[in-house]
Scaffold this active site. Structure first.
Site, PDB file in Angstrom:
ATOM      1  N   ARG A  69       4.402  36.671  15.828  1.00 51.25           N
ATOM      2  CA  ARG A  69       4.499  36.190  14.442  1.00 51.25           C
ATOM      3  C   ARG A  69       5.816  36.613  13.797  1.00 51.25           C
ATOM      4  O   ARG A  69       5.854  36.961  12.613  1.00 51.25           O
ATOM      5  CB  ARG A  69       3.324  36.684  13.594  1.00 51.25           C
ATOM      6  CG  ARG A  69       1.962  36.486  14.203  1.00 51.25           C
ATOM      7  CD  ARG A  69       1.697  35.054  14.545  1.00 51.25           C
ATOM      8  NE  ARG A  69       0.394  34.876  15.187  1.00 51.25           N
ATOM      9  CZ  ARG A  69       0.008  33.706  15.680  1.00 51.25           C
ATOM     10  NH1 ARG A  69       0.792  32.649  15.661  1.00 51.25           N
ATOM     11  NH2 ARG A  69      -1.167  33.591  16.246  1.00 51.25           N
ATOM     12  N   ASN A  77      -1.124  44.543  19.451  1.00 51.01           N
ATOM     13  CA  ASN A  77      -1.560  44.063  20.764  1.00 51.01           C
ATOM     14  C   ASN A  77      -0.596  44.701  21.761  1.00 51.01           C
ATOM     15  O   ASN A  77       0.546  44.245  21.892  1.00 51.01           O
ATOM     16  CB  ASN A  77      -1.463  42.534  20.851  1.00 51.01           C
ATOM     17  CG  ASN A  77      -2.376  41.856  19.843  1.00 51.01           C
ATOM     18  OD1 ASN A  77      -3.532  42.231  19.703  1.00 51.01           O
ATOM     19  ND2 ASN A  77      -1.849  40.880  19.124  1.00 51.01           N
ATOM     20  N   LYS A  89      -5.590  48.890  17.452  1.00 53.64           N
ATOM     21  CA  LYS A  89      -6.377  47.659  17.320  1.00 53.64           C
ATOM     22  C   LYS A  89      -7.376  47.688  18.466  1.00 53.64           C
ATOM     23  O   LYS A  89      -6.987  47.562  19.630  1.00 53.64           O
ATOM     24  CB  LYS A  89      -5.452  46.437  17.420  1.00 53.64           C
ATOM     25  CG  LYS A  89      -6.181  45.096  17.480  1.00 53.64           C
ATOM     26  CD  LYS A  89      -5.188  43.915  17.452  1.00 53.64           C
ATOM     27  CE  LYS A  89      -5.907  42.577  17.556  1.00 53.64           C
ATOM     28  NZ  LYS A  89      -4.990  41.430  17.471  1.00 53.64           N
ATOM     29  N   GLU A  97     -10.023  40.679  19.068  1.00 54.34           N
ATOM     30  CA  GLU A  97      -9.287  39.612  19.751  1.00 54.34           C
ATOM     31  C   GLU A  97      -8.919  39.997  21.183  1.00 54.34           C
ATOM     32  O   GLU A  97      -7.769  39.887  21.611  1.00 54.34           O
ATOM     33  CB  GLU A  97      -8.036  39.232  18.940  1.00 54.34           C
ATOM     34  CG  GLU A  97      -8.389  38.738  17.544  1.00 54.34           C
ATOM     35  CD  GLU A  97      -7.206  38.265  16.715  1.00 54.34           C
ATOM     36  OE1 GLU A  97      -6.100  38.797  16.889  1.00 54.34           O
ATOM     37  OE2 GLU A  97      -7.406  37.362  15.883  1.00 54.34           O
ATOM     38  N   ARG A 116     -17.613  34.733   9.518  1.00 54.73           N
ATOM     39  CA  ARG A 116     -16.540  35.675   9.859  1.00 54.73           C
ATOM     40  C   ARG A 116     -16.145  36.646   8.742  1.00 54.73           C
ATOM     41  O   ARG A 116     -15.907  37.826   9.032  1.00 54.73           O
ATOM     42  CB  ARG A 116     -15.326  34.891  10.374  1.00 54.73           C
ATOM     43  CG  ARG A 116     -14.131  35.762  10.602  1.00 54.73           C
ATOM     44  CD  ARG A 116     -13.090  35.081  11.428  1.00 54.73           C
ATOM     45  NE  ARG A 116     -11.803  35.713  11.214  1.00 54.73           N
ATOM     46  CZ  ARG A 116     -10.666  35.280  11.722  1.00 54.73           C
ATOM     47  NH1 ARG A 116     -10.654  34.205  12.485  1.00 54.73           N
ATOM     48  NH2 ARG A 116      -9.530  35.917  11.479  1.00 54.73           N
ATOM     49  N   LYS A 166      -7.267  44.593   6.413  1.00 53.63           N
ATOM     50  CA  LYS A 166      -6.469  43.471   5.894  1.00 53.63           C
ATOM     51  C   LYS A 166      -6.908  43.159   4.465  1.00 53.63           C
ATOM     52  O   LYS A 166      -8.085  43.284   4.134  1.00 53.63           O
ATOM     53  CB  LYS A 166      -6.656  42.224   6.767  1.00 53.63           C
ATOM     54  CG  LYS A 166      -5.948  42.339   8.101  1.00 53.63           C
ATOM     55  CD  LYS A 166      -5.832  40.997   8.815  1.00 53.63           C
ATOM     56  CE  LYS A 166      -5.189  41.215  10.183  1.00 53.63           C
ATOM     57  NZ  LYS A 166      -4.877  39.977  10.893  1.00 53.63           N
ATOM     58  N   ASP A 212      -7.937  36.470   7.182  1.00 49.52           N
ATOM     59  CA  ASP A 212      -6.738  36.815   7.926  1.00 49.52           C
ATOM     60  C   ASP A 212      -5.492  36.259   7.226  1.00 49.52           C
ATOM     61  O   ASP A 212      -4.946  35.250   7.655  1.00 49.52           O
ATOM     62  CB  ASP A 212      -6.855  36.223   9.349  1.00 49.52           C
ATOM     63  CG  ASP A 212      -5.709  36.642  10.246  1.00 49.52           C
ATOM     64  OD1 ASP A 212      -4.933  37.521   9.845  1.00 49.52           O
ATOM     65  OD2 ASP A 212      -5.587  36.077  11.345  1.00 49.52           O
ATOM     66  N   GLU A 247       3.282  34.391   8.462  1.00 47.57           N
ATOM     67  CA  GLU A 247       2.548  33.682   9.509  1.00 47.57           C
ATOM     68  C   GLU A 247       1.891  32.396   9.005  1.00 47.57           C
ATOM     69  O   GLU A 247       2.092  31.332   9.577  1.00 47.57           O
ATOM     70  CB  GLU A 247       1.496  34.624  10.110  1.00 47.57           C
ATOM     71  CG  GLU A 247       0.649  33.928  11.160  1.00 47.57           C
ATOM     72  CD  GLU A 247      -0.406  34.812  11.780  1.00 47.57           C
ATOM     73  OE1 GLU A 247      -0.435  36.032  11.485  1.00 47.57           O
ATOM     74  OE2 GLU A 247      -1.215  34.284  12.566  1.00 47.57           O
ATOM     75  N   GLU A 286       0.940  27.218  -2.247  1.00 53.91           N
ATOM     76  CA  GLU A 286      -0.520  27.103  -2.278  1.00 53.91           C
ATOM     77  C   GLU A 286      -0.955  25.689  -2.664  1.00 53.91           C
ATOM     78  O   GLU A 286      -1.890  25.142  -2.098  1.00 53.91           O
ATOM     79  CB  GLU A 286      -1.090  28.111  -3.286  1.00 53.91           C
ATOM     80  CG  GLU A 286      -2.605  28.021  -3.420  1.00 53.91           C
ATOM     81  CD  GLU A 286      -3.177  29.067  -4.359  1.00 53.91           C
ATOM     82  OE1 GLU A 286      -2.469  29.497  -5.280  1.00 53.91           O
ATOM     83  OE2 GLU A 286      -4.349  29.437  -4.160  1.00 53.91           O
ATOM     84  N   TRP A 317     -12.928  30.366  16.341  1.00 52.16           N
ATOM     85  CA  TRP A 317     -12.449  31.456  15.499  1.00 52.16           C
ATOM     86  C   TRP A 317     -13.251  31.710  14.228  1.00 52.16           C
ATOM     87  O   TRP A 317     -12.877  32.563  13.411  1.00 52.16           O
ATOM     88  CB  TRP A 317     -10.979  31.203  15.133  1.00 52.16           C
ATOM     89  CG  TRP A 317     -10.111  31.040  16.333  1.00 52.16           C
ATOM     90  CD1 TRP A 317      -9.792  29.869  16.954  1.00 52.16           C
ATOM     91  CD2 TRP A 317      -9.480  32.078  17.091  1.00 52.16           C
ATOM     92  NE1 TRP A 317      -8.988  30.113  18.045  1.00 52.16           N
ATOM     93  CE2 TRP A 317      -8.783  31.466  18.156  1.00 52.16           C
ATOM     94  CE3 TRP A 317      -9.434  33.478  16.972  1.00 52.16           C
ATOM     95  CZ2 TRP A 317      -8.050  32.185  19.091  1.00 52.16           C
ATOM     96  CZ3 TRP A 317      -8.703  34.196  17.900  1.00 52.16           C
ATOM     97  CH2 TRP A 317      -8.025  33.553  18.944  1.00 52.16           C
TER      98      TRP A 317
HETATM   99  C1  GCU Z   1      -3.798  37.274  13.457  1.00 52.08           C
HETATM  100  C2  GCU Z   1      -2.567  36.860  14.203  1.00 52.08           C
HETATM  101  C3  GCU Z   1      -2.439  37.548  15.531  1.00 52.08           C
HETATM  102  C4  GCU Z   1      -2.575  39.061  15.322  1.00 52.08           C
HETATM  103  C5  GCU Z   1      -3.837  39.385  14.558  1.00 52.08           C
HETATM  104  C6  GCU Z   1      -3.944  40.855  14.164  1.00 52.08           C
HETATM  105  O1  GCU Z   1      -4.938  36.791  14.085  1.00 52.08           O
HETATM  106  O2  GCU Z   1      -2.575  35.469  14.382  1.00 52.08           O
HETATM  107  O3  GCU Z   1      -1.200  37.217  16.070  1.00 52.08           O
HETATM  108  O4  GCU Z   1      -2.580  39.716  16.539  1.00 52.08           O
HETATM  109  O5  GCU Z   1      -3.869  38.657  13.369  1.00 52.08           O
HETATM  110  O6  GCU Z   1      -3.761  41.134  12.987  1.00 52.08           O
HETATM  111  O7  GCU Z   1      -4.231  41.698  14.982  1.00 52.08           O
END
Ligand code: GCU
Length: 608
Positions: free
Chosen positions: A111, A153, A231, A235, A285, A309, A314, A342, A442, A472
């Site tokens: 991103r 990640n 994290k 995901e 979600r 967050k 998201d 993003e 927006e 998702w």
């Molecule tokens: C969003 C994003 C991902 C990122 C994730 C996160 O889903 O698209 O690229 O890894 O947030 O915050 O972990």
């Protein structure tokens, strides 16, 4: 960003090693004629007090980093022409003011819209020491003090930060130390398994021992590392759920390993089912984070910070504040913002975030959060943020992390003044444009809090049903009569996670703010908004307005005397933004007209 950095003219080839000496160095170069005294008062920590004497010399008191922050405050106020009052006392509201980079070891940035990574290339740390110091200065000059350099990640071989890459990472930490910026690393929860440990179970003594040894090794190399960012179970990332453990078990295990060294574990709460079946109407979600964490309130170690967050989905253009940020009173919480655009225009479209952040801060009681984090918008581009005007987001984030009461308008106008030598009218014009840019974006994108009508995965441009049958958990369920998901007690019950006052405000479509209507409610297109317009007419109007405002912004920008290369980048990206706004406007309006069969009251063009 470059423009104001260049005013801090001291050569960064060989700057002093301590923040206090650096303060002197910066003052001597930026304000050559100013007589000043630095007065170390360790108890002030990161805070400072600037006093002007009758002979107009200045005393800056502060702890070691406080002196540096005081020096930058003085310099930036003098350079912007704002000047200083007789006494200026200041201290940061949040002790950890973090930037989270999503940089991968291969040099790509998840991103990222400002070029490649500033820190990595080809599977190893690879940085320009001069740019690192410049970045240190940039962060310190707005009061930011923690820099997590790698993606949450943790892809191969970024795990090596705790191993082979450690000596180079330590050299990087040395570069940032004079600026009061401490490094942080994202870690992979399953890392012990790469070293012959048979599991990553947080209650397994072998796992605990591995992390203790790793922490010892890391802190020997970098004694002031801020800690680890994690994290987990999110995901596809590994985490404690594999072993039937909860997230307090996971976070506390890591916290124990870094505690002897004063480190923290920043544990992200972005945990939800990302393999949902769109036919499943039970799972919602936005409820997920609360369900995973609220019952653990009070169970986390003192050096754990849960990073949440700002919204329950998201980083959409408009979301309500996450209920978790309001609910967990006995846990250290950090709110996570996203400077990287993003879902908000990829640093092509203009999107100044502070008006959105102000709305969030105004909902959160003063003492609920203790830290702030923001996903970085920085990269290797010459100007660091890709779009020169995207730098306003980094700057104003720093100001808010220091003082959450900061007004949006004064923060943005300060940035404009520091960055461009405009006359007062031009300065006001650009400030107003930046402040309105979020609302404009927006208006032409997903309407009234519904979110997710964006092109899947890439997240730029419209695709109203792109996420509709995906995994998702992000559905709008528009049919010919109605759109949205009922999240009240009668629906998915998400609203029950909020304190009563907020629940009351949102649960009735008549009192729910229009801009969040479709976040909470399923409503017919004929629903009457507060101003008497129907829902579908409001959608058409917003989209036409958003497109028109974008065209007007382009004219305003064209007329402002931006220096090159900013001018060229700003104007060429504006062309792309105009195209994007047109595409969004026409596709969203066509989508709703085709479904509802309702014509625009004003007869504007909507395609068949
Ligand atoms: C969003 C994003 C991902 C990122 C994730 C996160 O889903 O698209 O690229 O890894 O947030 O915050 O972990």
């Amino acid at each position: 960003m470059k423009a104001w950095l260049s005013r801090l003219s001291a050569d960064l080839k060989n700057p002093p090693a301590s923040p206090a000496e650096l303060a002197r160095f910066e003052l001597d170069h930026a304000l050559p004629g100013t007589a000043y005294t630095l007065d170390p008062v360790p108890a002030l920590g990161e805070g400072y007090c600037i006093r002007r004497r009758s002979d107009s010399s200045v005393i800056i008191s502060g702890g070691p980093t406080g002196l540096l922050y005081g020096a930058y405050a003085l310099i930036l106020r003098m350079l912007s022409g704002e000047g200083i009052p007789d006494v200026l006392e200041s201290a940061p509201r949040y002790p950890l003011r973090m930037i989270n980079c999503w940089d991968n070891a291969d040099g790509s940035v998840e991103r990222g819209y400002s070029g490649r990574s500033l820190f990595f290339e080809g599977g190893r740390l690879s940085y320009d020491p001069f740019r690192m110091r410049e970045l240190g200065r940039l962060l310190a000059s707005v009061g930011l003090n923690v820099l997590c350099i790698n993606n949450v990640n943790v892809h191969d071989p970024a795990q090596q930060l705790l191993e082979n890459m450690l000596p180079e990472a330590a050299a990087l930490a040395d570069l940032f130390r004079p600026f009061g910026v401490r490094l942080m690393f994202s870690v992979d929860f399953s890392q012990p398994m790469r070293h012959g440990v048979s599991s990553a179970d947080p209650l397994d003594p072998a796992v605990r021992a591995w992390w203790k040894a790793a922490a010892e090794r890391v802190y020997q190399a970098i004694p002031d590392l801020a800690g680890f960012l994690v994290k987990a179970d999110s995901e596809g990332r590994p985490g404690p759920f594999t072993y039937g453990r909860n997230h307090a078990d996971g976070a506390n295990m890591l916290a124990e390993a870094v505690r002897p060294f004063g480190g923290v574990i920043v544990w992200r709460c972005f945990v939800y089912n990302c393999r949902q079946d769109w036919r499943d109407t039970k799972t919602d979600r936005p409820k997920a984070a609360w369900e995973h964490y609220a019952f653990l309130d009070g169970k986390f170690a003192e050096n754990v910070i849960l990073q949440v967050k700002h919204g329950p989905f998201d980083f959409q253009v408009r979301e309500p504040v996450s209920p978790l940020l309001l609910g967990m009173k006995q846990t250290n919480l950090a709110m996570e913002l996203q400077l990287a655009q993003e879902y908000t225009g990829h640093q092509i479209d203009l999107y100044t975030m502070i008006p959105m952040w102000r709305e969030l801060f105004d909902e959160i009681p003063e003492n609920n959060i203790m830290s702030l984090a923001a996903v970085s918008n920085l990269g290797r581009d010459e100007n660091y943020t890709g779009h020169p005007l995207a730098a306003v987001n980094l700057y104003t984030y720093g100001l808010l992390a220091w003082d959450p009461a900061m007004e949006a308008e004064s923060a943005v106008s300060r940035w404009v003044r520091l960055t461009y030598a405009f006359d007062p009218d031009q300065e006001r014009t650009l400030t107003a444009l930046l402040l309105s840019s979020r609302r404009t974006y927006e208006k032409y994108t997903a309407p009234l809090g519904i979110g997710w009508m964006i092109t899947p995965h890439d997240h730029y441009g419209p695709n109203p049903s792109g996420y509709e049958y995906d995994l998702w958990g992000t559905y709008h369920k528009a049919n010919r009569d109605a759109i949205g998901i009922d999240r009240t007690a009668a629906g998915t019950g998400f609203l029950l996670q909020y304190p009563e006052s907020l629940r009351k405000k949102y649960e009735d479509p008549e009192t729910c703010p229009d801009l969040l209507l479709l976040f909470y409610h399923r409503l017919p297109y004929s629903f009457r908004m507060k101003d008497g317009r129907t829902l579908v007419q409001r959608i058409y109007d917003d989209h036409f307005e958003g497109k028109k405002e974008t065209e007007a912004m382009a004219e305003i920008l064209e007329a402002l005397p931006f220096p090159d290369p900013d001018r060229e980048i700003i104007l060429s990206r504006m062309e792309l933004q105009k195209r994007n706004a047109r595409e969004w406007c026409d596709i969203i309006n066509t989508f709703f007209r085709r479904l509802s069969g309702v014509d625009d009251l004003h007869g504007r063009v909507i395609y068949d």
